[in-house]
Design a protein around this motif. Structure first.
Motif, PDB file in Angstrom:
ATOM      1  N   VAL A 168      -5.054  18.440  -2.673  1.00 50.41           N
ATOM      2  CA  VAL A 168      -6.389  18.924  -3.022  1.00 50.41           C
ATOM      3  C   VAL A 168      -6.306  20.012  -4.088  1.00 50.41           C
ATOM      4  CG1 VAL A 168      -8.388  20.168  -2.146  1.00 50.41           C
ATOM      5  CG2 VAL A 168      -7.420  18.297  -0.827  1.00 50.41           C
ATOM      6  N   LEU A 186      -7.885  19.859  -8.023  1.00 51.71           N
ATOM      7  CA  LEU A 186      -8.852  20.810  -8.559  1.00 51.71           C
ATOM      8  C   LEU A 186      -8.383  21.444  -9.873  1.00 51.71           C
ATOM      9  CD1 LEU A 186      -9.905  22.466  -5.223  1.00 51.71           C
ATOM     10  CD2 LEU A 186     -11.395  21.196  -6.727  1.00 51.71           C
ATOM     11  N   ASP A 202     -12.440  17.595 -18.374  1.00 53.05           N
ATOM     12  CA  ASP A 202     -13.795  17.539 -18.916  1.00 53.05           C
ATOM     13  C   ASP A 202     -13.811  17.084 -20.366  1.00 53.05           C
ATOM     14  OD1 ASP A 202     -14.597  18.399 -16.514  1.00 53.05           O
ATOM     15  OD2 ASP A 202     -14.762  20.509 -17.084  1.00 53.05           O
ATOM     16  N   SER A 257     -18.918  19.674 -15.671  1.00 55.64           N
ATOM     17  CA  SER A 257     -17.537  20.009 -15.322  1.00 55.64           C
ATOM     18  C   SER A 257     -17.109  19.228 -14.095  1.00 55.64           C
ATOM     19  CB  SER A 257     -17.426  21.502 -15.054  1.00 55.64           C
ATOM     20  OG  SER A 257     -16.227  21.748 -14.349  1.00 55.64           O
ATOM     21  N   GLN A 259     -14.392  19.462 -12.552  1.00 55.10           N
ATOM     22  CA  GLN A 259     -13.753  20.350 -11.578  1.00 55.10           C
ATOM     23  C   GLN A 259     -14.770  20.918 -10.613  1.00 55.10           C
ATOM     24  OE1 GLN A 259     -11.712  22.490 -14.835  1.00 55.10           O
ATOM     25  NE2 GLN A 259     -10.228  22.944 -13.233  1.00 55.10           N
ATOM     26  N   LEU A 291     -15.952  18.327  -8.101  1.00 53.93           N
ATOM     27  CA  LEU A 291     -14.949  18.104  -7.071  1.00 53.93           C
ATOM     28  C   LEU A 291     -14.946  19.266  -6.078  1.00 53.93           C
ATOM     29  CD1 LEU A 291     -13.172  15.725  -6.776  1.00 53.93           C
ATOM     30  CD2 LEU A 291     -11.321  16.949  -7.889  1.00 53.93           C
ATOM     31  N   ALA A 292     -15.064  20.480  -6.621  1.00 51.97           N
ATOM     32  CA  ALA A 292     -15.094  21.643  -5.732  1.00 51.97           C
ATOM     33  C   ALA A 292     -16.303  21.566  -4.806  1.00 51.97           C
ATOM     34  CB  ALA A 292     -15.124  22.921  -6.551  1.00 51.97           C
ATOM     35  N   GLU A 339      -4.473  28.466 -17.413  1.00 56.50           N
ATOM     36  CA  GLU A 339      -5.869  28.646 -17.818  1.00 56.50           C
ATOM     37  C   GLU A 339      -6.799  28.983 -16.659  1.00 56.50           C
ATOM     38  OE1 GLU A 339      -6.750  25.084 -19.804  1.00 56.50           O
ATOM     39  OE2 GLU A 339      -6.909  23.881 -18.020  1.00 56.50           O
ATOM     40  N   SER A 340      -6.325  28.795 -15.427  1.00 58.52           N
ATOM     41  CA  SER A 340      -7.220  29.135 -14.322  1.00 58.52           C
ATOM     42  C   SER A 340      -7.214  30.640 -14.106  1.00 58.52           C
ATOM     43  CB  SER A 340      -6.751  28.455 -13.039  1.00 58.52           C
ATOM     44  OG  SER A 340      -6.714  27.067 -13.227  1.00 58.52           O
ATOM     45  N   ARG A 350     -10.616  31.662  -9.749  1.00 57.14           N
ATOM     46  CA  ARG A 350     -10.650  30.220  -9.624  1.00 57.14           C
ATOM     47  C   ARG A 350      -9.499  29.729  -8.756  1.00 57.14           C
ATOM     48  NH1 ARG A 350     -12.112  25.640 -12.583  1.00 57.14           N
ATOM     49  NH2 ARG A 350     -14.059  26.693 -12.978  1.00 57.14           N
ATOM     50  N   ARG A 351      -8.309  30.276  -8.997  1.00 57.00           N
ATOM     51  CA  ARG A 351      -7.168  29.858  -8.182  1.00 57.00           C
ATOM     52  C   ARG A 351      -7.388  30.208  -6.723  1.00 57.00           C
ATOM     53  NH1 ARG A 351      -3.667  31.547 -12.399  1.00 57.00           N
ATOM     54  NH2 ARG A 351      -3.081  33.412 -11.263  1.00 57.00           N
ATOM     55  N   ARG A 400     -10.288  30.441  -5.199  1.00 61.31           N
ATOM     56  CA  ARG A 400     -11.263  29.493  -4.647  1.00 61.31           C
ATOM     57  C   ARG A 400     -10.589  28.180  -4.316  1.00 61.31           C
ATOM     58  NH1 ARG A 400     -15.251  26.376  -8.561  1.00 61.31           N
ATOM     59  NH2 ARG A 400     -13.381  25.069  -8.657  1.00 61.31           N
ATOM     60  N   ASP A 401      -9.748  27.686  -5.245  1.00 60.95           N
ATOM     61  CA  ASP A 401      -9.118  26.391  -5.026  1.00 60.95           C
ATOM     62  C   ASP A 401      -8.129  26.440  -3.869  1.00 60.95           C
ATOM     63  OD1 ASP A 401     -10.628  25.583  -7.076  1.00 60.95           O
ATOM     64  OD2 ASP A 401      -9.006  25.423  -8.545  1.00 60.95           O
ATOM     65  N   LEU A 402      -7.398  27.572  -3.780  1.00 59.70           N
ATOM     66  CA  LEU A 402      -6.477  27.711  -2.653  1.00 59.70           C
ATOM     67  C   LEU A 402      -7.227  27.690  -1.337  1.00 59.70           C
ATOM     68  CD1 LEU A 402      -3.757  30.315  -3.652  1.00 59.70           C
ATOM     69  CD2 LEU A 402      -3.431  27.972  -2.851  1.00 59.70           C
ATOM     70  N   LEU A 407     -10.158  26.281  -0.744  1.00 60.40           N
ATOM     71  CA  LEU A 407     -10.650  24.925  -0.472  1.00 60.40           C
ATOM     72  C   LEU A 407      -9.510  24.029  -0.008  1.00 60.40           C
ATOM     73  CD1 LEU A 407     -13.158  24.122  -3.342  1.00 60.40           C
ATOM     74  CD2 LEU A 407     -13.607  24.309  -0.907  1.00 60.40           C
ATOM     75  N   ALA A 408      -8.379  24.084  -0.754  1.00 65.95           N
ATOM     76  CA  ALA A 408      -7.259  23.219  -0.414  1.00 65.95           C
ATOM     77  C   ALA A 408      -6.734  23.549   0.976  1.00 65.95           C
ATOM     78  CB  ALA A 408      -6.153  23.380  -1.457  1.00 65.95           C
TER      79      ALA A 408
END
Lengths: 112, 928
Positions: free
Chosen positions: A17, A21, A103, B564, B566, B569-570, B677-678, B682-683, B685-687, B689-690
């Protein structure tokens, strides 16, 4: 053993996941592969884990559950086809859009 | 069948005017009249039966598995409505012949008119609630088209949009209400729903059902506060208004309330809601009507008022009140249609509908004046006409209400006041048009004479109004009583009309009459007063509201959908997380004890976890990440092998090899590293979620694994040898028990491969390759050692795959695995010898191979049809083959051969085409 399997599944899923992302197509492909591994193992494990008992009639006495195996077998092959398709899609996008961002444009061009 | 013909006549007849659209209006009218009259006669023929209390019901099977039948019913209630719809419809068709004389679009009108009639007739003869709903929506849609008939005018478009939004919005509520009603009643058939009224009223969902259904009915019947659309629907041509607002569209809601009376009515909630809404609409319509200077506007608001009156009576709930409502409904249809027709003629003749300009027309249209006088008098409730009796019956009914307090005290006063107002506006529509001085600067100058026979469509209706006035007992006994019986199941006693001539009802109607006349006499100062009030235009409010809604939804869409991927998906994962959290509550630990840890497994798991995390950690160095991904795949292969799934292990191994090869190929065109680039947020948030999704998945797996297993695999294990002729149950499942699934799966595989082929056809990567490509790479592309080894490996690998293929039914193997092994061996040839070299040596193209594989598998399946067995039935037998000894051959072997061909073809098609991209000096033509 169940606990270890569950934790490993969780790690596989979480890794998948997180990679999904990411903003670059290659990472997404990696993530997708990890996630399909997780799903395949999960489905397989639903038939419970048994050692030394393949579902071959007459060879052993106790049989593992053949149904999830059959499901997962086709899932693996189709997962491969899907990966291949995604790869080509990523290549096509990279060529046509001149960027391998998902994107299709550099991330600093923030949209509304 | 006769029941279906009732709406089929106009439905199919609607096609006729299409063919004659360019013909004169007279011919069109006759053609359109035929199906309408056919339906009318059909109803008349059935009337003796249904008025005697019969209920005709007919079922046609539609979707039996969903309990959906196309069922129609005709009883007295549906019959009287069908009679009004087809009868008045026929007269409107005649009227439109005069209205559209000399205009071009009469054909379109008649088509829509007949369609609408069909929808209304279907609505009143539905037995199944869903069928009813379909017709209900049909009336909404066609009324939209009818109101927007003069679509060139902005007013018509806006009026039509408003009609659609309100009536179709009500339709949605009705859908929910009816489905709920069907659930509670246990059937969607009206007969059963009506019979289970007590159960419905006692159910916990009763209030929901009531409110939802009332929303639908009120929106359709233009009840306050959904009345907004009706005055604006007057932008339609007059025949449309005459039909929709006298006899049909707006009565659909009333019909529904009457139809569902046994199921819903006579409760406290019903009384309060329906009565209050009816009272509000009654007064609002009556009051505004008086001040409308537009002739059709006045009629529209008067229609509102009368609908309110009928709703109010229905709200009282008793069968007698329903009977009175019905009495008034019939009377209203009979006097309102002629008034609309009159308005249409006057509009045509004078070019305006403004009551301040239209005056003193009596000397131009004496005949029209007489007919209007009777209809308007009936609307006012003057003695000896239909409206007189229904109004006094209403007064009498209002006095019989005994609770609650507000109704007892307010209702009689309220209806008397509304009665007075109705006298006033009835006086106005008659007196203002035909008397009240001279016409004032009419657009068309001197009013034109009416066409011959123009009054004919009004005549039957006016005569009926007179007949009812002369003999109200007849209408009540022969029509209202049976219809009330059909609607409520209760037999009304004969109504004592003589009692209305004395006592309170008499004085109330006298008071209303005098008050109304006085109000009309004082109209000019009142108009001046009204003109000074701030003008509230419902249409503007509505449009503003709609604009706001559209702006809001646009904003919302832009917030959610900003382009976007991304973010999408989020959002998806967030939703998933929320849903999983909710679903997994109480799921955590099952009752089974944990099994002992297998050390080999524990080590493998550790490596797997480290590798998976490692892929994430070094994902920016893409080649390394890919190699680690290969490690993950290999561990999973070992996992399958360890836990008794040899077929899976073989498959996973071959697939893993090919997948890594493909990804490496792709990587050569893509940047070798991913940029940083994240952002940190953002990282994070993704962590989160993951981690959340991973934890939820782990919880799910753990919860399931610690619960007892109840598998259906016992059947497959038992039947594998006797039924499928193979000892490898996994393979037997694939090619036999679930052969149809496999057929679908190889088709998906083939589609993916062909899609890859198509995608790579016009992909120009060579320019990109030459940029960052190390020229050294080409020089050593095909090292000699590899080439020689590959040549040796090929025959061995092909032998192995043939062996795996043949034994697959009994031992691990089969078409999928053999195909993959073959593909791997051939891939090695491509890598060792180069694309051109290998392609020259391939004896077959890949796409035909794929096609042949699918064809073979399908034909094997079809073969069993020839022998009279279901698709993909298998057979097997034992044969003595040369050298191999006794071999068991099953028909599924042929099927498996198809699978094999598809797997080989698809895999190589994908690989070869990806490979072609990077071959600078590759074959120019397509590969595969």
């Amino acid at each position: 053993m169940e606990l270890i399997l569950a934790v490993v599944l969780g790690i596989l899923t979480a890794s998948g996941v997180y990679l999904l992302l990411r903003g670059r197509t290659f990472s997404v492909i990696l993530g997708l592969t990890l996630l399909s591994h997780a799903v395949n193992v999960f489905l397989f494990a639903m038939g419970r884990l048994k050692t030394g008992s393949p579902a071959l009639i007459g060879v052993v006495d106790d049989y593992a559950d053949p149904l999830p195996q059959a499901l997962v077998l086709t899932a693996i092959v189709i997962g491969f086809a899907m990966t291949a398709f995604t790869v080509v899609l990523a290549l096509k996008a990279a060529v046509e859009l001149r960027s391998d961002h998902v994107d299709g444009e550099a991330p600093n061009e923030d949209r509304l | 069948m006769a029941l279906a013909l009732l709406f089929l006549f106009p439905l199919l007849g609607a096609l006729l005017p299409v063919f004659f659209a360019s013909r004169p209006v007279g011919l069109l009218a006759v053609i359109a009249l035929l199906p309408a009259l056919a339906s009318f006669l059909l109803v008349v023929l059935q009337l003796p039966l249904v008025l005697a209390g019969e209920t005709l019901i007919h079922h046609w099977q539609w979707v039996p598995s969903l309990g959906l039948t196309f069922s129609l019913r005709l009883d007295a209630l549906g019959g009287i409505f069908a009679l009004l719809i087809s009868g008045i419809g026929s007269l409107i068709i005649l009227f439109a012949r005069h209205y559209f004389a000399g205009k071009e679009n009469a054909g379109r009108f008649y088509v829509l008119m007949l369609l609408f009639m069909a929808a209304m007739l279907g609505l009143v003869t539905s037995e199944n609630l869903l069928v009813l709903l379909v017709f209900w929506e049909m009336t909404s849609l066609i009324s939209f088209l009818l109101v927007a008939f003069s679509w060139q005018k902005s007013a018509a478009r806006r009026g039509a949009r408003m009609t659609l939004v309100i009536t179709a919005g009500g339709g949605l509520a009705l859908l929910a209400g009816l489905v709920l009603l069907g659930q509670v009643a246990g059937s969607l058939e009206l007969s059963q729903v009506l019979a289970s009224g007590e159960a419905i009223k006692a159910s916990a969902y009763y209030e929901w059902i009531l409110v939802l259904i009332l929303l639908g009915a009120f929106a359709k019947s233009a009840q306050f506060p959904f009345h907004l659309w009706l005055p604006h629907a007057m932008a339609a041509p007059t025949p449309v208004s005459a039909y929709l607002h006298s006899a049909t569209l707006v009565k659909a809601g009333i019909f529904l309330l009457m139809r569902l009376h046994p199921a819903l009515a006579e409760t406290h909630a019903w009384f309060t809601l329906v009565t209050l809404v009816g009272m509000s609409t009654l007064m609002l319509g009556a009051f505004v009507a008086m001040f409308m200077h537009d002739m059709k506007g006045l009629l529209a608001y008067s229609t509102l008022s009368h609908l309110g009156l009928i709703t109010l009576l229905l709200g009282l709930g008793s069968p007698l009140a329903l009977g009175i409502a019905l009495f008034h409904l019939i009377g209203h249809a009979l006097f309102k249609a002629p008034l609309f027709m009159m308005a249409g003629y006057v509009d045509l003749a004078t070019g305006t509908r403004d009551l301040r300009k239209i005056n003193g027309l009596w000397r131009y249209y004496p005949g029209l004046m007489v007919l209007t006088a009777i209809s308007a008098a009936a609307m006012a409730g003057l003695p000896l006409l239909s409206g007189y009796f229904s109004k006094k019956m209403l007064f009498a009914a209002s006095l019989t209400v005994d609770q609650p307090f507000w109704a007892v005290s307010v209702l009689p006063l309220w209806v008397t006041l509304a009665g007075g107002l109705s006298v006033a506006y009835s006086a106005r529509i008659f007196h203002n048009v035909f008397f009240n001085g001279q016409p004032q600067d009419l657009p068309k100058g001197i009013p034109q004479p009416l066409r011959r026979w123009a009054l004919l469509p009004l005549l039957p209706l006016v005569v009926l109004t007179l007949v009812i006035g002369w003999h109200p007992v007849g209408l009540f006994d022969f029509w209202v009583v049976p219809v009330t019986l059909a609607a409520t199941g209760q037999l009304l006693p004969s109504y004592d009309f003589a009692a209305l001539d004395s006592g309170w009802p008499f004085w109330m109607s006298l008071l209303a009459l005098i008050g109304g006349i006085a109000f009309y006499a004082a109209r000019n100062p009142l108009f001046a007063l009204h003109a000074r009030l701030p003008e509230v235009d419902a249409k503007e409010i509505f449009e503003t509201l709609m604009r706001q809604v559209i702006l809001f939804t646009r904003w919302l869409v832009h917030q959610l959908e900003n382009g976007s991927l991304q973010r999408y998906l989020a959002l998806l994962f967030t939703t998933l997380l929320v849903l999983l959290f909710w679903a997994l509550q109480g799921m955590v630990v099952g009752p089974l004890p944990l099994s002992p840890v297998d050390p080999a497994f524990a080590i493998g798991a550790l490596v797997l976890a480290v590798a998976a995390i490692g892929v994430v950690m070094i994902q920016r160095k893409r080649l390394l990440a890919l190699l680690l991904l290969g490690v993950v795949g290999l561990i999973i292969t070992l996992f399958f092998a360890r836990f008794s799934a040899p077929d899976l292990a073989l498959t996973q191994l071959s697939v893993e090899v090919m997948a890594v090869v493909i990804m490496m190929l792709a990587l050569s065109f893509l940047p070798q590293r991913s940029p940083h680039e994240s952002s940190k947020a953002r990282r994070g948030r993704d962590l989160f979620l993951a981690g959340g999704v991973g934890a939820a998945f782990a919880t799910l797996a753990y919860g399931l694994l610690t619960r007892p297993l109840d598998s259906i695999s016992g059947f497959f294990l038992e039947q594998s040898v006797p039924g499928g002729g193979g000892t490898n149950v996994v393979n037997v499942i694939l090619v036999d028990f679930r052969g149809f699934d496999t057929l679908g799966e190889i088709t998906v595989l083939a589609i993916a491969a062909v899609a890859v082929f198509a995608f790579t056809q016009d992909l120009q990567l060579k320019s990109r390759v030459s940029e960052g490509w190390d020229a050294q790479g080409f020089a050593e592309a095909h090292p000699l050692l590899l080439r020689v080894t590959a040549g040796l490996v090929l025959p061995i690998a092909l032998m192995v795959s043939a062996y795996i293929f043949l034994r697959g039914h009994n031992m691990p193997g089969g078409g999928f695995i053999a195909g993959l092994v073959t593909a791997v061996a051939l891939t090695l040839q491509y890598m060792a010898g180069g694309l051109v070299w290998a392609q020259q040596r391939m004896r077959t193209q890949f796409r035909p191979l794929i096609g042949a594989g699918i064809l073979l598998a399908t034909l094997t399946g079809l073969g069993s049809l020839v022998f009279g067995y279901p698709f993909l039935t298998s057979t097997f037998g034992h044969f003595d083959l040369l050298l191999l000894g006794e071999v068991e051959l099953a028909s599924v072997l042929v099927f498996d051969l198809g699978v094999y061909a598809v797997v080989v073809g698809s895999t190589l098609l994908i690989l070869a085409n990806l490979g072609r991209l990077m071959t600078v000096a590759g074959p120019g033509k397509e590969v595969g």
